[in-house]
Each structure stands twice: as C-alpha cells, then as structure tokens.
Scaffold this motif. Structure first.
Motif, mmCIF file in Angstrom:
data_model
loop_
_atom_site.group_PDB
_atom_site.id
_atom_site.type_symbol
_atom_site.label_atom_id
_atom_site.label_comp_id
_atom_site.label_asym_id
_atom_site.label_seq_id
_atom_site.Cartn_x
_atom_site.Cartn_y
_atom_site.Cartn_z
ATOM 1 N N MET A 294 5.470 1.656 -6.228
ATOM 2 C CA MET A 294 5.448 0.356 -6.956
ATOM 3 C C MET A 294 5.894 -0.858 -6.266
ATOM 4 O O MET A 294 5.426 -1.945 -6.394
ATOM 5 C CB MET A 294 6.192 0.528 -8.324
ATOM 6 N N SER A 295 6.996 -0.631 -5.395
ATOM 7 C CA SER A 295 7.332 -1.688 -4.566
ATOM 8 C C SER A 295 6.386 -2.055 -3.434
ATOM 9 O O SER A 295 6.026 -3.397 -3.087
ATOM 10 C CB SER A 295 8.788 -1.277 -4.115
ATOM 11 N N PHE A 296 5.625 -0.972 -2.995
ATOM 12 C CA PHE A 296 4.584 -1.159 -1.774
ATOM 13 C C PHE A 296 3.414 -2.027 -2.647
ATOM 14 O O PHE A 296 2.636 -2.599 -1.772
ATOM 15 C CB PHE A 296 4.031 -0.012 -1.317
ATOM 16 N N GLU A 297 3.066 -1.853 -3.971
ATOM 17 C CA GLU A 297 2.146 -2.813 -4.414
ATOM 18 C C GLU A 297 2.454 -4.237 -4.132
ATOM 19 O O GLU A 297 1.326 -5.092 -4.100
ATOM 20 C CB GLU A 297 2.113 -2.684 -5.879
ATOM 21 N N GLU A 298 3.647 -4.560 -3.961
ATOM 22 C CA GLU A 298 4.034 -6.186 -3.815
ATOM 23 C C GLU A 298 3.563 -6.651 -2.427
ATOM 24 O O GLU A 298 3.374 -7.736 -2.373
ATOM 25 C CB GLU A 298 5.363 -6.284 -4.163
ATOM 26 N N THR A 299 3.212 -5.637 -1.464
ATOM 27 C CA THR A 299 2.867 -6.137 -0.147
ATOM 28 C C THR A 299 1.262 -5.788 0.188
ATOM 29 O O THR A 299 1.044 -4.771 -0.125
ATOM 30 C CB THR A 299 3.640 -5.385 0.860
ATOM 31 N N GLU A 300 0.747 -6.929 0.312
ATOM 32 C CA GLU A 300 -0.886 -6.433 0.356
ATOM 33 C C GLU A 300 -1.429 -5.542 1.399
ATOM 34 O O GLU A 300 -0.998 -5.583 2.569
ATOM 35 C CB GLU A 300 -1.820 -8.001 0.902
ATOM 36 N N GLY A 301 -2.061 -4.377 0.763
ATOM 37 C CA GLY A 301 -2.554 -3.493 1.897
ATOM 38 C C GLY A 301 -1.476 -2.408 2.190
ATOM 39 O O GLY A 301 -1.829 -1.467 2.752
ATOM 40 N N LEU A 302 -0.279 -2.351 1.742
ATOM 41 C CA LEU A 302 0.731 -1.443 2.051
ATOM 42 C C LEU A 302 0.441 -0.088 1.320
ATOM 43 O O LEU A 302 0.497 1.039 1.806
ATOM 44 C CB LEU A 302 2.145 -2.100 1.763
ATOM 45 N N LYS A 303 0.270 -0.207 0.062
ATOM 46 C CA LYS A 303 0.176 1.001 -0.663
ATOM 47 C C LYS A 303 -1.107 1.779 -0.321
ATOM 48 O O LYS A 303 -1.232 2.920 -0.328
ATOM 49 C CB LYS A 303 -0.238 0.441 -2.394
ATOM 50 N N GLU A 304 -2.258 0.892 -0.064
ATOM 51 C CA GLU A 304 -3.479 1.750 0.278
ATOM 52 C C GLU A 304 -3.313 2.530 1.732
ATOM 53 O O GLU A 304 -4.142 3.374 1.798
ATOM 54 C CB GLU A 304 -4.603 0.705 0.496
ATOM 55 N N LYS A 305 -2.554 1.983 2.590
ATOM 56 C CA LYS A 305 -2.479 2.690 4.018
ATOM 57 C C LYS A 305 -1.172 3.832 3.738
ATOM 58 O O LYS A 305 -1.015 4.374 5.017
ATOM 59 C CB LYS A 305 -2.154 1.529 5.153
ATOM 60 N N THR A 306 -0.603 4.021 2.460
ATOM 61 C CA THR A 306 0.555 4.824 2.717
ATOM 62 C C THR A 306 -0.186 6.465 2.326
ATOM 63 O O THR A 306 -1.038 6.494 1.468
ATOM 64 C CB THR A 306 1.388 4.522 1.516
ATOM 65 N N LYS A 307 0.239 7.305 3.111
ATOM 66 C CA LYS A 307 -0.458 8.644 3.023
ATOM 67 C C LYS A 307 0.995 9.498 2.645
ATOM 68 O O LYS A 307 1.888 9.760 3.451
ATOM 69 C CB LYS A 307 -0.990 9.171 4.392
ATOM 70 N N ILE A 308 0.827 10.174 1.442
ATOM 71 C CA ILE A 308 1.981 11.345 0.873
ATOM 72 C C ILE A 308 1.931 12.548 1.451
ATOM 73 O O ILE A 308 0.564 13.069 1.411
ATOM 74 C CB ILE A 308 1.996 11.372 -0.614
ATOM 75 N N VAL A 309 2.986 12.928 2.217
ATOM 76 C CA VAL A 309 2.923 14.421 2.916
ATOM 77 C C VAL A 309 4.054 15.081 2.054
ATOM 78 O O VAL A 309 5.208 14.564 2.002
ATOM 79 C CB VAL A 309 3.086 14.151 4.354
ATOM 80 N N VAL A 310 3.706 16.254 1.767
ATOM 81 C CA VAL A 310 4.724 17.077 1.088
ATOM 82 C C VAL A 310 5.034 18.105 2.439
ATOM 83 O O VAL A 310 4.497 18.833 2.783
ATOM 84 C CB VAL A 310 3.824 17.937 -0.041
#
Length: 408
Positions: A294-310
C-alpha cells in the motif's frame, strides 16, 4: 534504468573546465572518469581510462582541438566525442562534425541541454544490439520483517550472479546498524560504505574496486559501517553518488536493505530495477507485505517492480496456506524457496555461499532459478495474481486481512 556514461573532459581553460565539471558531477546518469588541461595529453588519458564519452572544448585552440578529435575518432572509435565551444560559427561546427564529433554543444550550456546531448550520445552508444553496453541491473532485497532470511537471500543471489560468465557483481549492505553480509561471506573488510561515501569525490573506478572486499566467487562486497555513529555520514544524496559509481563499474548491483525503510532505503527502492520482497507464510509477515505494498503505491512504478518471494516454503507450522496468502496480498508469488534449515545454518556458520557449500541442494537450485527469472526478465508463472492486483481494491484487501477466521 538508464545506462551510466563514463566521461573524460579536456579543456585548457580552468574556468570553463570547472564549470562543466561541476555540472557533470551533479548528474546521476554520468560519471566523470578523468579531466585533462592539455590537448596533447588527452589521447593517453582516453587510452588509460577508456571512457564512453570524451568531451573536447575547442575554445583554447580550435585547430588543436579538431586535430585531437580526428586522432581520437581513429584511435578510439568506441569513445563517442562531444565538442563544446562558445562559438556558433557554422563552418567551425561543420569542420568539427566532419572530424568525428558526435555532438556539438554551445557554451555556456544549461544542464537540460547537456543532459539531452548526452542522452542522444547514450542512445547511439547503448542502442539495441550493442554488445558492449555497460547497463547495470540493480536488485534490492527487502524483508517483510526481521528474521525472514533476506540477507541470506541477497548474499546467495549475488554469489550466483557473480559466477555467471560475463558478469561483475557488487553487494551493498545497507543495514547500517546490524548488517551481517560480511559474516555470510567470512570476510574482514578494510573499507565500509561510510568510507566510500565520505571519499566519493576522490574515487575513480579502479580505486573503488580496491576499496571493496572481493570474495572467492568473484563478488565484490561493500559492507555496513563498523561504528554505529558512522552511519550518520550516509544520506540519500551521498548514497546516490556511491550507486552512480557502482553502476558504472558493475553489470549487476544487489542491495540488501534494512528493515526500517528509512529515507536511504526508500531512495534505493526508487533507483533499482527490481525489488525482491521476502516474506514467510505467517500473519505478521503477510500483514507487513500488505502494508508495504500500500505504501509502495505512493511511489510511481515501485509496486509494479516488486516481486514477492516466500522463504522457507513448506515449513510445517500450521501457518497460512499459499492460496490464502495470495488472496490476502492480492498478488501472485514470484518465487518460493524451500525450507532447508540445516543447510542454511551450515552456510551461515561457515561463511560459505550455497553454490560452494551445497551446489546440488534444492535451496541452491531454487535461488539460481529465481535469479535467472529476474535477470533474464522471464514472464512470471501464472498471471492470476497480477490480474487481482490490478482489479482489487486496496481497502478491501486490507479489511479482509484482519478477521481471525479468514487467516487460515
């Protein structure tokens, strides 16, 4: 991410040379590799430093400068030449371009015009199909909370990359207080991030590499400061300068972030190409993933380049299912790393990376596959998570997260 252009400049006029130098030092997309005050010495400077771009000022002596451009275009064709002059004489411009200059800039020049000229040179030099591109791919590794194994993942990703042909890799430990990447590599560094940040204006690429700690895998390490108070000298601006030099020096840069998501961490997140967000399948971790996204949405492009690793997938502790975790986060899971506690304890205590200690282990193969998937920019397996992310409502996801009855 833009390529970093390494520049060398020659200008016998101290005033105009310092003015141009000051402007270049303020640009994140270039690195000033060398400066010279004599036309006759500049060919040797270019030969020794091999810059991407040579900037030649004509005003001190037009004929000597044009002769130099002619000589350099023949002896160092890989160095793009940019001519600078206060004159707007058409004959001079034509003569300079015929000698081999790629661009002609009129002095005094604004930072915007200089940036545009360098971007044009960069597109010519680093265009598609150019096998000599110096592009640096940057990956930040972050944790949803402490203890999820983000440092071990960062270190082993970096070692895997460093063993690949044609790569040069640096690992930066950005956990200023409690970073331990050096422990994972059994390294005793001579210099730290604080030392490099304090002396960045005096460093060139050769001095930088001598300041880093080289591991047997080929990886270069820039560790966290030794003393807690040394972290005070590192801020977002100084770190950007350090990263600029590292980008000009390496093909890949791995940055192990702290868990505080400080202004320094956030500055890095904006700069990198990929963000690996490490989590486990438990309630505190998944809650933090939702908060972070939710916080990453405030920075352009940050959410899209985030990859979740379990990490530690398959750990049988009665935790949240993989299906429920995906629904909760509203995103697909990029990769899963199996739980192999014994192997990971051994590599940590021995200070030896997985590729050396346990090259055939399942966790090693999983890390290698994840690295290949990121660096080769392969499509993610299964796209349903991305669709949910785009269609889902952040508020709805957050509300669904909390009820106890839905967590398993």
């Amino acid at each position: 991410m833009s390529n970093v252009l390494r520049l060398a400049i020659v200008d016998p006029n101290d005033g105009s040379r310092e003015s141009l130098k000051s402007m270049l030092l303020g640009m994140d997309t270039v690195w000033l590799e060398a400066e010279c005050s004599r036309y006759e010495f500049f060919t040797d400077v270019v030969g020794q430093t091999t810059p991407d771009v040579g900037v030649v000022s004509l005003d001190a002596d037009n004929e000597k400068a044009i002769e130099l451009i002619t000589k350099l275009s023949a002896s160092h064709p890989d160095c793009a030449l940019l001519a600078a002059s206060s004159s707007t004489d058409g004959h001079l411009i034509l003569k300079t371009m015929r000698a081999g200059a790629r661009e002609f800039i009129t002095l005094p020049i604004t930072s915007e015009d200089l940036t545009s000229a360098l971007e044009r040179v960069g597109r010519q030099k680093f265009g598609e199909g150019d096998s000599k591109t110096r592009a640096c791919e940057m990956i930040a590794v972050a944790g949803a909370t402490g203890g999820v194994g983000s440092t071990s993942i960062a270190v082993n990703m970096a070692c895997v990359l460093a063993t690949e042909p044609g790569t040069s890799v640096a690992l930066v430990d950005l956990d200023m207080a409690l970073g331990d990447a050096d422990v994972f590599l059994d390294a005793i560094p001579d210099y730290t991030l604080a030392d490099v940040a304090q002396n960045i204006s005096r460093l060139d690429i050769q001095l930088l590499k001598r300041s880093l700690t080289k591991h047997s895998s080929g990886l270069y390490l820039l560790p966290r400061p030794v003393e807690l108070h040394d972290a005070d000298v590192i801020n977002a601006d100084s770190l950007r300068k350090v990263i600029g030099l590292l980008k000009a020096s390496f093909t890949h840069l791995i940055i192990d972030l702290s868990k505080s998501y400080s202004p320094v961490d956030m500055a890095v997140l904006q700069e990198v190409d990929h963000v690996v967000l490490v989590t486990q399948l438990d309630l505190p971790c998944l809650r933090n993933v939702v908060r972070l996204m939710m916080s990453f949405e405030e920075t352009e492009g940050l959410k899209e380049k985030t990859k979740i690793v379990v990490n530690r997938a398959g750990l049988d502790t009665g935790g949240i299912s993989l299906k429920k975790a995906k629904e909760t986060m509203g995103r697909d899971i990029f990769a899963q790393l199996p739980n192999d506690y014994r192997t990971m304890v051994e590599v940590r205590n021995n200070g030896v990376p997985l590729i050396t200690q346990a090259p055939k282990a399942g966790i090693t193969h999983a890390v290698r596959d994840m690295v290949n998937k990121i660096v080769c920019d392969l499509p993610e397996e299964g796209g349903e998570g991305e669709g949910k992310d785009k269609a889902g409502d952040s508020k709805g996801v957050w509300q669904k997260f909390w009820p106890v009855g839905q967590k398993k």
